[in-house]
Design a protein around this motif. Structure first.
Motif, PDB file in Angstrom:
ATOM      1  N   ALA B 274       0.659 -15.029  11.706  1.00 46.56           N
ATOM      2  CA  ALA B 274       1.581 -13.877  11.740  1.00 46.56           C
ATOM      3  C   ALA B 274       2.151 -13.603  10.350  1.00 46.56           C
ATOM      4  O   ALA B 274       2.234 -12.449   9.910  1.00 46.56           O
ATOM      5  CB  ALA B 274       2.697 -14.141  12.746  1.00 46.56           C
ATOM      6  N   GLN B 275       2.518 -14.665   9.643  1.00 50.23           N
ATOM      7  CA  GLN B 275       3.113 -14.490   8.318  1.00 50.23           C
ATOM      8  C   GLN B 275       2.070 -14.016   7.303  1.00 50.23           C
ATOM      9  O   GLN B 275       2.365 -13.204   6.424  1.00 50.23           O
ATOM     10  CB  GLN B 275       3.769 -15.798   7.843  1.00 50.23           C
ATOM     11  CG  GLN B 275       4.952 -16.233   8.702  1.00 50.23           C
ATOM     12  CD  GLN B 275       6.077 -15.202   8.714  1.00 50.23           C
ATOM     13  OE1 GLN B 275       6.282 -14.473   7.754  1.00 50.23           O
ATOM     14  NE2 GLN B 275       6.789 -15.131   9.841  1.00 50.23           N
ATOM     15  N   LEU B 276       0.858 -14.535   7.433  1.00 51.94           N
ATOM     16  CA  LEU B 276      -0.220 -14.107   6.521  1.00 51.94           C
ATOM     17  C   LEU B 276      -0.520 -12.621   6.731  1.00 51.94           C
ATOM     18  O   LEU B 276      -0.668 -11.855   5.765  1.00 51.94           O
ATOM     19  CB  LEU B 276      -1.479 -14.949   6.775  1.00 51.94           C
ATOM     20  CG  LEU B 276      -2.695 -14.597   5.910  1.00 51.94           C
ATOM     21  CD1 LEU B 276      -2.451 -14.921   4.441  1.00 51.94           C
ATOM     22  CD2 LEU B 276      -3.951 -15.321   6.413  1.00 51.94           C
ATOM     23  N   LEU B 277      -0.588 -12.201   7.993  1.00 53.87           N
ATOM     24  CA  LEU B 277      -0.827 -10.779   8.272  1.00 53.87           C
ATOM     25  C   LEU B 277       0.312  -9.930   7.711  1.00 53.87           C
ATOM     26  O   LEU B 277       0.080  -8.899   7.075  1.00 53.87           O
ATOM     27  CB  LEU B 277      -0.972 -10.550   9.786  1.00 53.87           C
ATOM     28  CG  LEU B 277      -1.123  -9.081  10.218  1.00 53.87           C
ATOM     29  CD1 LEU B 277      -2.354  -8.444   9.576  1.00 53.87           C
ATOM     30  CD2 LEU B 277      -1.201  -8.947  11.736  1.00 53.87           C
ATOM     31  N   ASP B 278       1.536 -10.394   7.926  1.00 56.00           N
ATOM     32  CA  ASP B 278       2.700  -9.649   7.443  1.00 56.00           C
ATOM     33  C   ASP B 278       2.657  -9.520   5.912  1.00 56.00           C
ATOM     34  O   ASP B 278       2.914  -8.444   5.358  1.00 56.00           O
ATOM     35  CB  ASP B 278       3.969 -10.392   7.886  1.00 56.00           C
ATOM     36  CG  ASP B 278       5.179  -9.481   7.862  1.00 56.00           C
ATOM     37  OD1 ASP B 278       5.083  -8.365   8.410  1.00 56.00           O
ATOM     38  OD2 ASP B 278       6.206  -9.870   7.282  1.00 56.00           O
ATOM     39  N   LEU B 279       2.301 -10.594   5.240  1.00 58.09           N
ATOM     40  CA  LEU B 279       2.200 -10.563   3.776  1.00 58.09           C
ATOM     41  C   LEU B 279       1.085  -9.609   3.328  1.00 58.09           C
ATOM     42  O   LEU B 279       1.257  -8.825   2.378  1.00 58.09           O
ATOM     43  CB  LEU B 279       1.955 -11.981   3.245  1.00 58.09           C
ATOM     44  CG  LEU B 279       1.733 -12.091   1.729  1.00 58.09           C
ATOM     45  CD1 LEU B 279       2.527 -13.283   1.169  1.00 58.09           C
ATOM     46  CD2 LEU B 279       0.263 -12.271   1.388  1.00 58.09           C
ATOM     47  N   CYS B 280      -0.056  -9.669   4.016  1.00 58.13           N
ATOM     48  CA  CYS B 280      -1.173  -8.804   3.611  1.00 58.13           C
ATOM     49  C   CYS B 280      -0.849  -7.329   3.871  1.00 58.13           C
ATOM     50  O   CYS B 280      -1.225  -6.456   3.081  1.00 58.13           O
ATOM     51  CB  CYS B 280      -2.462  -9.224   4.316  1.00 58.13           C
ATOM     52  SG  CYS B 280      -3.135 -10.758   3.634  1.00 58.13           S
ATOM     53  N   ILE B 281      -0.148  -7.049   4.974  1.00 57.31           N
ATOM     54  CA  ILE B 281       0.268  -5.657   5.227  1.00 57.31           C
ATOM     55  C   ILE B 281       1.236  -5.208   4.127  1.00 57.31           C
ATOM     56  O   ILE B 281       1.135  -4.089   3.607  1.00 57.31           O
ATOM     57  CB  ILE B 281       0.898  -5.518   6.634  1.00 57.31           C
ATOM     58  CG1 ILE B 281      -0.195  -5.639   7.707  1.00 57.31           C
ATOM     59  CG2 ILE B 281       1.634  -4.179   6.782  1.00 57.31           C
ATOM     60  CD1 ILE B 281       0.329  -5.604   9.137  1.00 57.31           C
ATOM     61  N   ASP B 282       2.151  -6.096   3.735  1.00 59.27           N
ATOM     62  CA  ASP B 282       3.105  -5.793   2.664  1.00 59.27           C
ATOM     63  C   ASP B 282       2.352  -5.456   1.365  1.00 59.27           C
ATOM     64  O   ASP B 282       2.590  -4.406   0.726  1.00 59.27           O
ATOM     65  CB  ASP B 282       4.028  -7.007   2.486  1.00 59.27           C
ATOM     66  CG  ASP B 282       5.155  -6.763   1.491  1.00 59.27           C
ATOM     67  OD1 ASP B 282       5.091  -5.804   0.714  1.00 59.27           O
ATOM     68  OD2 ASP B 282       6.111  -7.578   1.474  1.00 59.27           O
ATOM     69  N   LEU B 283       1.388  -6.298   0.995  1.00 61.91           N
ATOM     70  CA  LEU B 283       0.611  -6.042  -0.236  1.00 61.91           C
ATOM     71  C   LEU B 283      -0.197  -4.751  -0.117  1.00 61.91           C
ATOM     72  O   LEU B 283      -0.306  -3.979  -1.081  1.00 61.91           O
ATOM     73  CB  LEU B 283      -0.326  -7.219  -0.533  1.00 61.91           C
ATOM     74  CG  LEU B 283       0.322  -8.528  -0.999  1.00 61.91           C
ATOM     75  CD1 LEU B 283      -0.738  -9.624  -1.125  1.00 61.91           C
ATOM     76  CD2 LEU B 283       1.039  -8.344  -2.342  1.00 61.91           C
ATOM     77  N   ALA B 284      -0.752  -4.515   1.070  1.00 63.49           N
ATOM     78  CA  ALA B 284      -1.552  -3.299   1.281  1.00 63.49           C
ATOM     79  C   ALA B 284      -0.660  -2.050   1.187  1.00 63.49           C
ATOM     80  O   ALA B 284      -1.033  -1.052   0.562  1.00 63.49           O
ATOM     81  CB  ALA B 284      -2.251  -3.360   2.636  1.00 63.49           C
ATOM     82  N   HIS B 285       0.525  -2.132   1.786  1.00 64.24           N
ATOM     83  CA  HIS B 285       1.461  -1.004   1.698  1.00 64.24           C
ATOM     84  C   HIS B 285       1.853  -0.723   0.249  1.00 64.24           C
ATOM     85  O   HIS B 285       1.987   0.434  -0.157  1.00 64.24           O
ATOM     86  CB  HIS B 285       2.727  -1.291   2.514  1.00 64.24           C
ATOM     87  CG  HIS B 285       2.541  -1.123   3.987  1.00 64.24           C
ATOM     88  ND1 HIS B 285       3.573  -1.116   4.875  1.00 64.24           N
ATOM     89  CD2 HIS B 285       1.416  -0.931   4.724  1.00 64.24           C
ATOM     90  CE1 HIS B 285       3.111  -0.934   6.109  1.00 64.24           C
ATOM     91  NE2 HIS B 285       1.806  -0.828   6.034  1.00 64.24           N
ATOM     92  N   GLN B 286       2.028  -1.776  -0.531  1.00 66.79           N
ATOM     93  CA  GLN B 286       2.397  -1.572  -1.938  1.00 66.79           C
ATOM     94  C   GLN B 286       1.299  -0.811  -2.681  1.00 66.79           C
ATOM     95  O   GLN B 286       1.581   0.001  -3.567  1.00 66.79           O
ATOM     96  CB  GLN B 286       2.690  -2.915  -2.621  1.00 66.79           C
ATOM     97  CG  GLN B 286       3.993  -3.557  -2.133  1.00 66.79           C
ATOM     98  CD  GLN B 286       4.373  -4.782  -2.935  1.00 66.79           C
ATOM     99  OE1 GLN B 286       4.391  -4.743  -4.165  1.00 66.79           O
ATOM    100  NE2 GLN B 286       4.674  -5.874  -2.257  1.00 66.79           N
ATOM    101  N   ILE B 287       0.041  -1.074  -2.312  1.00 72.29           N
ATOM    102  CA  ILE B 287      -1.066  -0.337  -2.939  1.00 72.29           C
ATOM    103  C   ILE B 287      -0.962   1.153  -2.581  1.00 72.29           C
ATOM    104  O   ILE B 287      -1.084   2.020  -3.447  1.00 72.29           O
ATOM    105  CB  ILE B 287      -2.428  -0.936  -2.509  1.00 72.29           C
ATOM    106  CG1 ILE B 287      -2.603  -2.324  -3.145  1.00 72.29           C
ATOM    107  CG2 ILE B 287      -3.570  -0.008  -2.893  1.00 72.29           C
ATOM    108  CD1 ILE B 287      -3.817  -3.093  -2.658  1.00 72.29           C
TER     109      ILE B 287
END
Lengths: 420, 420
Positions: B274-287
């Motif tokens: 869950a945390q890994l997905l949340d982090l990856c969504i965060d990084l993707a949103h920043q892009i």
């Protein structure tokens, strides 16, 4: 009196003049301002055709197709003799799409009014609407304008006809050709519109082609399906597919008598096929030349692909890449973006043989930049209005050519504020 | 001394601050200016990882993938214990793509130099290059910069690391999360870059995620493949796919000892997932928030599709439509263009049930505009920076959410003149 055509700027890629359109025996056209466009410009086209006219059509593959497109599909099924046509009515400003049962009923009322006027069955009346999606169509305005339109029908009003179907177009689009069938001359006239929402299957475009030849509906349909693939389905402006795209071909049979044509592969049709394709490519090019914001006309040829379809897929992937299109706008010979687009097309590529040239100047061969490549002549080519890309992907003999335009500030300006 | 970060404008959608990044035991990073960027800004990242670090990666599906991507795919095959990593070297400014055998040799020389420096096998060194395509990479500059980079390795230089891999990015991108595995806390840090050429499979992006957890390479790989689908492969800026896209996940095993995880479906992994997905969504949103020229962040949710994959296809078709994206730029609640995009996605739609809302306000239901629809609150929503579209296509239960930005003059400005 309708408002005069606006004096707003015309695309820099527009043809210098409107073609000199001959009459097509069996066809009369008229256009007027029915009040759909607030500006008071002409927005309604009526075409009357001889009773024996045969018809064919290809339409958008959109799953949210407009009510008029659904009507035309049904009407085209025709009777035992194939589809026949006597009337065509087209409005601009409103697409009559996503308008629910009210949209269907509006089409029925319009078609019935035209059928009454022309004394034919409603299934012989074809229609299209182009413009804003999701707004109820005021068919009362269209129906009220019809009697005067009928009065105005004339064999030579092609310029008005082409103008009536314009939306964001900056110039009216038309083309004419002559062809021989069994030594007898026939004439083909076409008009088209489209500027944004232009992409294969099909462009956001309307195109109507008329000939005085005598050709059965099934032959017309086959002709259209072959020709569309190398003309209207080989152009893209912005990769968006419209809900209203329609291409129709009508043969009035009212020209000089020529030997009967029974089948698509009849050798007597060869010249007609060639001239029809040439006319459709001309009309398709005019749509690209009026691409929203376009300043450059781009021809992309891909060779060496696994199949012709693969070549077309690659060519369209290059043609739809925003990075390629903005590079062209910037007059930047950024061939690296062509490599990127080739890679994302999902078709076989031999990267060790990939070759790219721009404006006839070889840039890369055998999978890399040519030693001593001098960008000077390519940079000069990029400053012109007619840009040519050639790509060989090194697999087999598949080939295709597609056409597009650059992506500029003008596109953003037109589309960020279309409804207001 | 490297040149200071430019003072040119940062995206209006950028996070207010760079996150406070903790150290990850077993990871040290350093960045410098190797002279690839003419501006003298930092352009080279080196990461050193503990010898027991396991690795996983997913890469672009482009058929013209870069030389570094091809190297990483090979190195990831690893030995019998799965892929291991000790070094990561990334340069910006040059993509080392379509550079032929010279490009391959440059990768080999860089990887060997890093392996020598870190005293590991070359197959434990991963690499990426991002920037212009088709230009030979001057690997000598990179190799010359490595010894000083090694000297500078530090556990806390995440801001520099994120800056080193920027191309047209206007802000450095990073995120951090903590997770529990069997009651023991582990940390996850990630950095990413990307701004144009952003589209699934994958974005034009690089992203590197590091954790101090102890996880075998096969579990890491499965985690990455699940997570990428709902994060980096659910964003699009301009529909272009890069030749260099890389997402890698490294687990150093140098954190606190936690119960052993042997398989992807181990319940002890639930929080980490869950945390890994949340982090990856965060990084993707920043892009997306740094999308070239972006002024609005757009969340598109599609429900009621035949499958989740169909929902994603429809959502991405809306997200990539230039007409939708320019309407958002123009703050125009032009929901008709959403109908158009739904129609061209090629997935099942029940037009009699199609429902659309923007900013939580229902606009259309049951295939038509809602009676008495008042655009006022929707127009207000469109003026904000965070825009929400919701579409129900009325078929079944398939659902997906994707994120994109608007298409503005800024995109054209950036991309019409990138190389000069």
């Amino acid at each position: 009196m309708c408002a005069k055509p606006s004096s707003s700027p015309v695309s820099p890629l527009a043809p210098k003049t409107f073609p000199d359109m001959p009459e097509i025996p069996g066809v009369r056209v008229a256009a007027t301002c029915a009040g759909l466009k607030k500006s008071g410009k002409i927005d309604l086209l009526l075409v009357e055709m001889a009773p024996e006219t045969c018809a064919a059509g290809v339409f958008t593959r959109s799953l949210t197709a407009s009510a008029p497109v659904r009507w035309c599909r049904k009407a085209l099924k025709g009777g035992p003799g194939g589809a026949q046509a006597q009337g065509l009515v087209v409005n601009s400003e409103n697409a009559n799409t996503f308008t629910g049962p009210a949209g269907e009923q509006a089409v029925e009322r319009i078609v019935e009014a035209v059928a009454d006027l022309l004394s034919c069955r409603p299934s012989r009346v074809f229609t299209a609407s182009t413009g804003v999606i999701g707004k109820p169509l005021d068919d009362g305005k269209i129906i009220a304008a019809l009697p005067a339109l009928q009065e105005a029908l004339a064999p030579d009003a092609w310029d008005m006809a082409a103008r009536a179907i314009m939306t964001t177009d900056t110039f009216p689009k038309a083309a004419t050709r002559t062809a021989e069938i069994g030594g007898v001359q026939v004439t083909i006239n076409g008009i088209s519109k489209g500027s944004g929402m232009i992409h294969p299957d099909m462009a956001t475009m309307l195109a109507y082609v008329f000939t005085d030849a005598t050709l059965p509906a099934d032959v017309l349909q086959e002709l259209l399906e072959v020709v569309v693939d190398k003309s209207f389905n080989a152009i893209t402006v912005d990769s968006d597919t419209s809900t209203s795209d329609s291409l129709m071909l009508f043969a009035t049979g009212a020209g000089k008598s020529h030997p009967q044509v029974r089948a698509f592969d009849d050798a007597a049709l060869d010249d007609f096929k060639a001239q029809l394709l040439d006319l459709c490519i001309d009309l398709a090019h005019q749509i690209v030349r009026d691409g929203e914001g376009a300043t450059k006309f781009l021809t992309i040829t891909v060779d060496g692909a696994e199949t012709d379809a693969a070549a077309k897929r690659i060519a369209l992937t290059i043609a739809t890449s925003p990075l390629v299109k903005t590079a062209v706008a910037g007059e930047d010979a950024n061939w690296g973006r062509i490599v990127m687009a080739v890679g994302k097309a999902g078709q076989q590529v031999d990267t060790d043989k990939l070759a790219i040239s721009i404006g006839g100047v070889a840039i890369a061969e055998d999978g890399g930049l040519l030693p001593g490549y001098d960008e000077t002549p390519v940079a000069l080519h990029m400053k012109g209005q007619e840009i040519d890309f050639h790509v060989d992907v090194g697999i087999a003999d598949g080939t295709a050519t597609v056409w597009t335009c650059d992506l500029t500030h003008g596109y953003i300006e037109i589309n960020a504020d279309y409804r207001s």
